[in-house]
Design an enzyme around this catalytic site. Structure first.
Site, short mmCIF file in Angstrom:
data_model
loop_
_atom_site.label_atom_id
_atom_site.label_comp_id
_atom_site.label_asym_id
_atom_site.label_seq_id
_atom_site.Cartn_x
_atom_site.Cartn_y
_atom_site.Cartn_z
N ASN A 159 18.96 -2.06 -7.11
CA ASN A 159 17.69 -1.42 -6.75
C ASN A 159 16.64 -2.38 -6.20
O ASN A 159 15.50 -2.00 -5.99
CB ASN A 159 17.12 -0.69 -7.97
CG ASN A 159 18.15 0.23 -8.58
OD1 ASN A 159 18.63 -0.02 -9.68
ND2 ASN A 159 18.54 1.26 -7.86
N VAL A 179 11.66 -3.10 -3.73
CA VAL A 179 12.06 -2.48 -4.98
C VAL A 179 12.21 -0.98 -4.79
O VAL A 179 11.32 -0.33 -4.24
CB VAL A 179 11.00 -2.74 -6.09
CG1 VAL A 179 11.41 -2.09 -7.40
CG2 VAL A 179 10.77 -4.23 -6.26
N CYS A 180 13.33 -0.44 -5.24
CA CYS A 180 13.56 1.00 -5.18
C CYS A 180 13.25 1.59 -6.56
O CYS A 180 14.07 1.55 -7.47
CB CYS A 180 15.01 1.28 -4.79
SG CYS A 180 15.34 3.02 -4.58
N LEU A 181 12.02 2.06 -6.69
CA LEU A 181 11.57 2.70 -7.92
C LEU A 181 10.78 3.92 -7.50
O LEU A 181 9.78 3.79 -6.77
CB LEU A 181 10.70 1.71 -8.73
CG LEU A 181 10.20 2.18 -10.09
CD1 LEU A 181 11.37 2.45 -11.04
CD2 LEU A 181 9.27 1.14 -10.69
#
Length: 181
Positions: free
Chosen positions: A100, A107-109
């Site tokens: 992620n 950042v993949c959030l």
């Protein structure tokens, strides 16, 4: 009549004095509130390189369990003038082998993108980032290669994470050591 004129003059004088002092923006007021209410877990710490600039700071996460145990990961937070209506920009300054987080630190959030809303705060992001280290999500990857390895061979994924954290190559990518000990 004179009294009314005096009140108007006092108000005008007060506005002039107020304009000489720099007013805090809505984003600055909100981030100050968020930071004052910050409840960091013992695996996290903040660093304010410029104590007068609350809109730019670092978050250090040092997981004590999971694949990333004993690592030290630094995130840069940049809070924009539209905060809290827009999420802060968060980048991982530590290169990490993670599904992620890509090699550029993006950042993949979900709460940093489409699921952000103004009731969320810095604390929400801290816990979201910490959770990514405890439970990487291969279903929504930025690093597809790491996600594929996590889904198909957890032991190989764990080996790759340890190798990267010790300071080594995974595939063609060299990672600097990020271990605490």
């Amino acid at each position: 009549m004179i009294k009314l004129f005096t009140l108007k003059q006092q108000k005008k004088d007060g506005e002039q004095k107020g304009s000489q002092q720099k007013k805090a923006s809505a984003a600055q007021l909100r981030i100050q509130k968020d930071i004052n209410e910050l409840n960091l877990p013992n695996t996290c710490a903040t660093d304010f390189p410029d104590p007068d600039d609350l809109l730019n700071f670092k978050l250090i996460i040092s997981p004590d369990e999971g694949f990333y145990r004993d690592g030290r990961f630094v995130f840069n937070f940049r809070v924009g003038s539209n905060y809290p209506h827009e999420p802060p920009k968060v980048k991982c300054a530590t290169q990490v082998y993670h599904p992620n987080i890509d090699l550029e630190g993006n950042v993949c959030l979900n709460i940093l993108r489409e699921d952000w809303n103004p009731v969320l705060n810095i604390n929400s992001i801290v816990y979201g980032l910490q959770f990514l280290f405890l439970e990487p999500n291969p279903e929504d990857p930025l690093n597809k290669e790491a996600a594929d390895v996590l889904q198909t061979n957890r032991r190989q994924f764990e080996s790759n994470v340890k190798k990267a954290m010790r300071g080594g190559c995974v595939g063609e990518t060299y990672f600097e050591c990020c271990l605490l000990k």
